[in-house]
Design a protein around this motif. Sequence first.
Motif, PDB file in Angstrom:
ATOM      1  N   ILE A 170       0.840  -1.207   0.000  1.00 38.40           N
ATOM      2  CA  ILE A 170       0.000   0.000   0.000  1.00 38.40           C
ATOM      3  C   ILE A 170       0.873   1.254   0.000  1.00 38.40           C
ATOM      4  O   ILE A 170       0.561   2.251  -0.671  1.00 38.40           O
ATOM      5  CB  ILE A 170      -0.941   0.003   1.216  1.00 38.40           C
ATOM      6  CG1 ILE A 170      -1.857  -1.210   1.169  1.00 38.40           C
ATOM      7  CG2 ILE A 170      -1.782   1.278   1.241  1.00 38.40           C
ATOM      8  CD1 ILE A 170      -2.823  -1.295   2.309  1.00 38.40           C
ATOM      9  N   ILE A 171       1.965   1.217   0.746  1.00 38.83           N
ATOM     10  CA  ILE A 171       2.869   2.366   0.770  1.00 38.83           C
ATOM     11  C   ILE A 171       3.453   2.602  -0.627  1.00 38.83           C
ATOM     12  O   ILE A 171       3.593   3.759  -1.068  1.00 38.83           O
ATOM     13  CB  ILE A 171       3.982   2.129   1.806  1.00 38.83           C
ATOM     14  CG1 ILE A 171       3.382   2.176   3.222  1.00 38.83           C
ATOM     15  CG2 ILE A 171       5.097   3.162   1.666  1.00 38.83           C
ATOM     16  CD1 ILE A 171       4.349   1.825   4.316  1.00 38.83           C
ATOM     17  N   ALA A 472      -5.409  -2.302  -3.231  1.00 41.00           N
ATOM     18  CA  ALA A 472      -5.187  -0.862  -3.036  1.00 41.00           C
ATOM     19  C   ALA A 472      -5.517  -0.077  -4.300  1.00 41.00           C
ATOM     20  O   ALA A 472      -6.217   0.945  -4.256  1.00 41.00           O
ATOM     21  CB  ALA A 472      -3.744  -0.606  -2.607  1.00 41.00           C
ATOM     22  N   ALA A 495      -6.077   2.269   2.847  1.00 40.74           N
ATOM     23  CA  ALA A 495      -5.394   1.941   4.099  1.00 40.74           C
ATOM     24  C   ALA A 495      -6.387   1.430   5.128  1.00 40.74           C
ATOM     25  O   ALA A 495      -6.072   0.560   5.945  1.00 40.74           O
ATOM     26  CB  ALA A 495      -4.661   3.166   4.636  1.00 40.74           C
ATOM     27  N   SER A 498      -6.881  -2.130   4.843  1.00 41.02           N
ATOM     28  CA  SER A 498      -5.809  -2.901   5.486  1.00 41.02           C
ATOM     29  C   SER A 498      -5.897  -2.852   7.001  1.00 41.02           C
ATOM     30  O   SER A 498      -5.384  -3.732   7.687  1.00 41.02           O
ATOM     31  CB  SER A 498      -4.440  -2.373   5.050  1.00 41.02           C
ATOM     32  OG  SER A 498      -4.093  -1.206   5.772  1.00 41.02           O
ATOM     33  N   ASN A 500      -4.230  -1.251   8.950  1.00 43.88           N
ATOM     34  CA  ASN A 500      -2.887  -1.336   9.517  1.00 43.88           C
ATOM     35  C   ASN A 500      -2.427   0.044   9.995  1.00 43.88           C
ATOM     36  O   ASN A 500      -2.331   0.970   9.187  1.00 43.88           O
ATOM     37  CB  ASN A 500      -1.908  -1.867   8.466  1.00 43.88           C
ATOM     38  CG  ASN A 500      -0.591  -2.288   9.076  1.00 43.88           C
ATOM     39  OD1 ASN A 500       0.117  -1.484   9.647  1.00 43.88           O
ATOM     40  ND2 ASN A 500      -0.273  -3.574   8.967  1.00 43.88           N
ATOM     41  N   VAL A 503       0.514   1.779   8.115  1.00 44.44           N
ATOM     42  CA  VAL A 503       0.213   2.385   6.820  1.00 44.44           C
ATOM     43  C   VAL A 503      -0.335   3.792   6.998  1.00 44.44           C
ATOM     44  O   VAL A 503       0.109   4.746   6.346  1.00 44.44           O
ATOM     45  CB  VAL A 503      -0.788   1.515   6.031  1.00 44.44           C
ATOM     46  CG1 VAL A 503      -1.193   2.208   4.737  1.00 44.44           C
ATOM     47  CG2 VAL A 503      -0.179   0.155   5.726  1.00 44.44           C
ATOM     48  N   ILE A 504      -1.312   3.957   7.891  1.00 43.84           N
ATOM     49  CA  ILE A 504      -1.901   5.291   8.063  1.00 43.84           C
ATOM     50  C   ILE A 504      -0.896   6.246   8.701  1.00 43.84           C
ATOM     51  O   ILE A 504      -0.905   7.448   8.426  1.00 43.84           O
ATOM     52  CB  ILE A 504      -3.212   5.220   8.886  1.00 43.84           C
ATOM     53  CG1 ILE A 504      -3.972   6.548   8.790  1.00 43.84           C
ATOM     54  CG2 ILE A 504      -2.945   4.854  10.332  1.00 43.84           C
ATOM     55  CD1 ILE A 504      -4.376   6.935   7.406  1.00 43.84           C
ATOM     56  N   LEU A 507       1.057   7.524   5.757  1.00 47.81           N
ATOM     57  CA  LEU A 507       0.268   8.455   4.946  1.00 47.81           C
ATOM     58  C   LEU A 507       0.130   9.801   5.633  1.00 47.81           C
ATOM     59  O   LEU A 507       0.239  10.856   4.990  1.00 47.81           O
ATOM     60  CB  LEU A 507      -1.115   7.860   4.665  1.00 47.81           C
ATOM     61  CG  LEU A 507      -1.154   6.562   3.846  1.00 47.81           C
ATOM     62  CD1 LEU A 507      -2.594   6.092   3.668  1.00 47.81           C
ATOM     63  CD2 LEU A 507      -0.491   6.758   2.493  1.00 47.81           C
ATOM     64  N   SER A 516      -6.102  11.682   4.743  1.00 44.78           N
ATOM     65  CA  SER A 516      -6.053  10.222   4.622  1.00 44.78           C
ATOM     66  C   SER A 516      -6.702   9.554   5.827  1.00 44.78           C
ATOM     67  O   SER A 516      -7.390   8.537   5.691  1.00 44.78           O
ATOM     68  CB  SER A 516      -4.603   9.742   4.482  1.00 44.78           C
ATOM     69  OG  SER A 516      -4.034  10.184   3.266  1.00 44.78           O
ATOM     70  N   TYR A 520      -9.596   6.630   6.214  1.00 43.47           N
ATOM     71  CA  TYR A 520      -9.225   5.441   6.989  1.00 43.47           C
ATOM     72  C   TYR A 520     -10.267   5.130   8.056  1.00 43.47           C
ATOM     73  O   TYR A 520     -10.754   4.001   8.165  1.00 43.47           O
ATOM     74  CB  TYR A 520      -7.863   5.707   7.612  1.00 43.47           C
ATOM     75  CG  TYR A 520      -7.280   4.602   8.462  1.00 43.47           C
ATOM     76  CD1 TYR A 520      -6.530   3.578   7.889  1.00 43.47           C
ATOM     77  CD2 TYR A 520      -7.428   4.605   9.844  1.00 43.47           C
ATOM     78  CE1 TYR A 520      -5.970   2.571   8.667  1.00 43.47           C
ATOM     79  CE2 TYR A 520      -6.882   3.613  10.635  1.00 43.47           C
ATOM     80  CZ  TYR A 520      -6.146   2.599  10.043  1.00 43.47           C
ATOM     81  OH  TYR A 520      -5.595   1.608  10.818  1.00 43.47           O
TER      82      TYR A 520
END
Length: 543
Positions: A170-171, A472, A495, A498, A500, A503-504, A507, A516, A520
């Motif tokens: 995702i990143i 994604a 994100a 996910s 996760n 990840v956030i 972001l 973001s 999320y």
Amino acid sequence: MLGYLASAPLLALALILTLGFAVGRIRLGGLSLGSAAILFVAIAVSTAEPGIRMPPLLYQLGLALFVYCIGLAAGPAFFRTLRSRGLALNLVIVGALAALTGLAAVLIRVSGADPVTGAGMFAGAVSSTPGMAAILDAVPELLPPGADPARATDAVVGYSLAYPGGVLGIILVAAVGYRLLKVDHQADARAAGVLPEPLHYACIRIGPGRDLTVAEVPDYTGARVITTRLALGEGADADQRLAEPEDRLRPGRVILVNGTAAAIEAATAALGERSEMALDAADLRFVRMAVSNPEVAGRTIAELRTLEEHGFTIARLRRGDADVVPTGADRLQLADRVRVVAPRQRIDAIRDYLGDSEKSLASPDLLPLALGLAIGLGLGAIPIPLPGGSSLALGFGGGPILAGLVLGALGRTGPVRWQLPYHATRTLEAAGMALFMAGVGTSAGAGFREALTDPASLRYIGLGLVLTVVAAVAVVAAVMAWRGLSFDEAIGVAAGLSTNPAVIAYLNSASGTDLSARGYTTVYPVAMVGKILAAQGLIMLLL
């Protein structure tokens, strides 16, 4: 030493947690594993000594506590957004999970991957620890008679192989998207209204034809402003006092409003015109206070107006790091910090009313926590019939998060206040995740040892990365095309799929805004529950 730890599981747990938290702090390229490092440390320790294992009750309790606290925190915002923009975004998430589950089943069968390890790989690709737990719970019942129930731990191996790609995939999509679309983070956040703006105040003279109360000002103007003072008369000698919600604003009266510059302009246009009359704000104080009074927590700001003596207003609401201008529908929670606007002489009385006590916040009532967990675990044990005579259940991951969402949104039921103080909720959430990671990681040592020497492990890593990137890209494209979201918010929705935190965190750091995070949090609860059901559905398709 390792042999001794096998006979001392409590000490082994403490050491695994210590090493896991330490490794989780290591940052490479601005990223860290966080609490997920505990899983890899636990796997490493049990790989070196398979005798080091934690009882299943440990990770079951940890997961139930983790997801229940997530539900409590996310419940109010989830149901509020679900009634508007959140419904469409969550439909995208449900559709994406259904399609991704089908794609995973096809890839696993075509590639010849082991079904249990492949299902765990799917859970790792979408960063779903509760999904992995659902697979662990379901596999023994789905295996043919005589099969070794210990095969369920192969799901942990697949999860651990795919998990890093589930974060990095995702990143990678985000980094490429930023560059290709030349994203202007600040401009997009400003257009979406998520950049915090300073508060201002201005005097407004009520124009002809207006007849409303102070409480009706926000709805009448369509602006998030707070009326703090009014003048009862004309001229410099006019009597001035704090505005009460029931005060009627007739033509010619002058009021003092607080809000952002744009909100004040909108309120002025709707109510009348700017006034040069100087309402005295010298006796007003703007003070931050913590909500610690149990009788206040769980009620909306609108409800508080019927309980207090109308001697103050709330200009800002801060929960965690989010600082917003509140509305009457916002429900106060323990440990919220509110910015009170009130006369100097009333500050002490208001502090007594709200509580403002760090000591009481440090001693939360845990009875509602135990009751909520019991409700969630009971809900998770209810079998859901499926065609063909089979059934699935939400389990100790899905049941508690559903209970947390509903109870968190309710806030209180009669005398029972479901919400815990913010910091207590976050601490219990982190502790639950740590216990789950440590417990489930030690169950996979033997399988992971074999995976390290098996070239076929690369297949699970590759398949997991494919699923992560496809999910994604598909989600970002869908919400940008259908709902017109900016890339920052769209990648936040991806994100959220996910769920996760790493990840956030990336972001938020890369964009420098909370746009973001808005995407999320909107889909997080549905994604969390949906991935549990998707993981169960996948393993049922494969076995």
